[in-house]
Design a protein around this motif. Structure first.
Motif, mmCIF file in Angstrom:
data_model
loop_
_atom_site.group_PDB
_atom_site.id
_atom_site.type_symbol
_atom_site.label_atom_id
_atom_site.label_comp_id
_atom_site.label_asym_id
_atom_site.label_seq_id
_atom_site.Cartn_x
_atom_site.Cartn_y
_atom_site.Cartn_z
ATOM 1 N N ARG A 33 0.839 -1.187 0.000
ATOM 2 C CA ARG A 33 0.000 0.000 0.000
ATOM 3 C C ARG A 33 0.879 1.243 0.000
ATOM 4 N NH1 ARG A 33 -5.090 -0.991 -1.692
ATOM 5 N NH2 ARG A 33 -5.875 -2.922 -0.760
ATOM 6 N N THR A 34 0.435 2.281 -0.700
ATOM 7 C CA THR A 34 1.219 3.503 -0.788
ATOM 8 C C THR A 34 0.285 4.699 -0.905
ATOM 9 O OG1 THR A 34 2.970 4.648 -2.012
ATOM 10 C CG2 THR A 34 1.399 3.363 -3.298
ATOM 11 N N GLU A 35 0.827 5.893 -0.719
ATOM 12 C CA GLU A 35 0.048 7.125 -0.852
ATOM 13 C C GLU A 35 0.735 8.096 -1.803
ATOM 14 O OE1 GLU A 35 -0.638 8.703 3.020
ATOM 15 O OE2 GLU A 35 -1.921 7.035 3.659
ATOM 16 N N GLU A 36 1.428 7.547 -2.813
ATOM 17 C CA GLU A 36 2.101 8.389 -3.791
ATOM 18 C C GLU A 36 1.149 8.695 -4.942
ATOM 19 O OE1 GLU A 36 5.725 6.503 -4.899
ATOM 20 O OE2 GLU A 36 6.495 6.408 -2.848
ATOM 21 N N SER A 37 1.698 9.239 -6.054
ATOM 22 C CA SER A 37 0.853 9.573 -7.195
ATOM 23 C C SER A 37 1.652 9.458 -8.483
ATOM 24 C CB SER A 37 0.292 10.991 -7.057
ATOM 25 O OG SER A 37 1.342 11.940 -7.040
ATOM 26 N N VAL A 38 0.932 9.238 -9.602
ATOM 27 C CA VAL A 38 1.492 9.297 -10.951
ATOM 28 C C VAL A 38 0.837 10.487 -11.629
ATOM 29 C CG1 VAL A 38 1.664 8.163 -13.190
ATOM 30 C CG2 VAL A 38 1.934 6.824 -11.109
ATOM 31 N N GLY A 39 1.594 11.575 -11.793
ATOM 32 C CA GLY A 39 0.990 12.807 -12.271
ATOM 33 C C GLY A 39 -0.027 13.291 -11.254
ATOM 34 N N THR A 40 -1.267 13.436 -11.710
ATOM 35 C CA THR A 40 -2.337 13.856 -10.803
ATOM 36 C C THR A 40 -3.130 12.679 -10.253
ATOM 37 O OG1 THR A 40 -3.864 14.115 -12.673
ATOM 38 C CG2 THR A 40 -2.570 16.055 -12.020
ATOM 39 N N GLN A 41 -2.752 11.446 -10.673
ATOM 40 C CA GLN A 41 -3.484 10.254 -10.245
ATOM 41 C C GLN A 41 -2.909 9.711 -8.942
ATOM 42 O OE1 GLN A 41 -6.085 8.656 -11.361
ATOM 43 N NE2 GLN A 41 -6.436 9.389 -13.431
ATOM 44 N N PRO A 42 -3.689 9.650 -7.870
ATOM 45 C CA PRO A 42 -3.198 9.048 -6.627
ATOM 46 C C PRO A 42 -3.052 7.536 -6.764
ATOM 47 C CG PRO A 42 -5.515 9.620 -6.424
ATOM 48 C CD PRO A 42 -5.058 10.174 -7.746
ATOM 49 N N ILE A 43 -2.035 6.986 -6.130
ATOM 50 C CA ILE A 43 -1.759 5.550 -6.157
ATOM 51 C C ILE A 43 -2.091 4.959 -4.795
ATOM 52 C CG2 ILE A 43 0.038 3.797 -6.414
ATOM 53 C CD1 ILE A 43 1.599 5.814 -8.090
ATOM 54 N N SER A 44 -2.720 3.784 -4.794
ATOM 55 C CA SER A 44 -2.997 3.114 -3.528
ATOM 56 C C SER A 44 -2.211 1.822 -3.372
ATOM 57 C CB SER A 44 -4.494 2.804 -3.394
ATOM 58 O OG SER A 44 -4.877 1.812 -4.328
#
Length: 239
Positions: free
Chosen positions: A64-75
């Protein structure tokens, strides 16, 4: 011209059910989401698309993570190993990183071919090779994937009777039937006291189309030759 295999693939998300709504056959449906997105992209960009296989347990890591790709949040971030086979018989083992959003959609799949000349190789392993086909003559629709697991039916780490998953793989095949698979176990795996069995199913949109009706027992001598699986239509009455 096919895209370079090591190219980062930014993949548009499409509506799909959340992780829990699935027929099973994998330790995590995140692996299926990653295989589906890279399989779709390869089919569209490479006329020689053959087979893409992603290894599950014990070679995959899902975090699990709370980063992002561009404006898309990553879970969720999925990292692991796999293999790409083209129609001419060549194959490329790779490592990959795949990221998913909160709805379970694959936003990015980044495969990187191993640099064998520099000593970059997969860990030593015991490999159970096999081929899967299905009863009937109808062609499989696009998007079908093969899910294969090697289980120890004598052990249940969760204590609820669910067998231990020793190895698994999800395979997307653009043209080839029977569909090849390769289940990799760490070289140091001990088989003492274990009762091994293989399960397999062909899945489309989270529903099983064909499956092994019962887990197939596996003994040590079965590792010496490819295992042949014939899947029956899901839901058909037992003979």
């Amino acid at each position: 011209m096919p895209r370079p295999f090591s190219l980062m693939l930014l993949l548009a998300a499409v509506a799909a059910p959340a992780f829990g709504q699935d027929v099973g056959g994998l330790s995590s449906t995140a692996l299926s989401r990653c295989a589906g997105r890279v399989g779709l992209d390869m089919r569209q960009s490479d006329a020689a698309f053959g087979v893409i296989a992603l290894d599950g347990m014990p070679w995959v890591t899902i975090e699990r993570t709370e980063e992002s790709v561009g404006t898309q949040p990553i879970s969720t971030t999925v990292t692991g190993t796999g293999e790409y086979r083209r129609r001419n018989g060549t194959s490329v083992p790779f490592r990959f990183t795949c990221v998913l959003d909160a709805e379970g959609q694959a936003l990015m799949f980044h495969p990187t071919a191993l640099m064998r000349r520099l000593g970059d190789v997969l860990p030593p392993s015991i490999v159970v090779n096999g081929m899967a086909t299905y009863a009937g003559k109808t062609a499989l629709p696009h998007g079908v994937e093969l899910r294969v697991q090697l289980l120890d039916v004598a052990r249940s780490p969760t204590g609820d009777g669910t067998p231990e998953v020793l190895a698994e793989q999800v395979v997307r095949s653009g043209w080839q039937v029977p569909i090849p698979f390769a289940l990799r176990l760490p070289k140091e795996t001990s088989f003492e006291g274990r009762r091994l069995a293989i399960t397999a199913r062909l899945v489309l949109a989270h529903q099983a189309l064909f499956e092994l009706r019962e887990p197939l027992p596996v003994v040590g001598t079965d590792f010496l030759k490819p295992i042949e699986l014939v899947l029956e239509r899901a839901g058909a009455p037992k003979q």
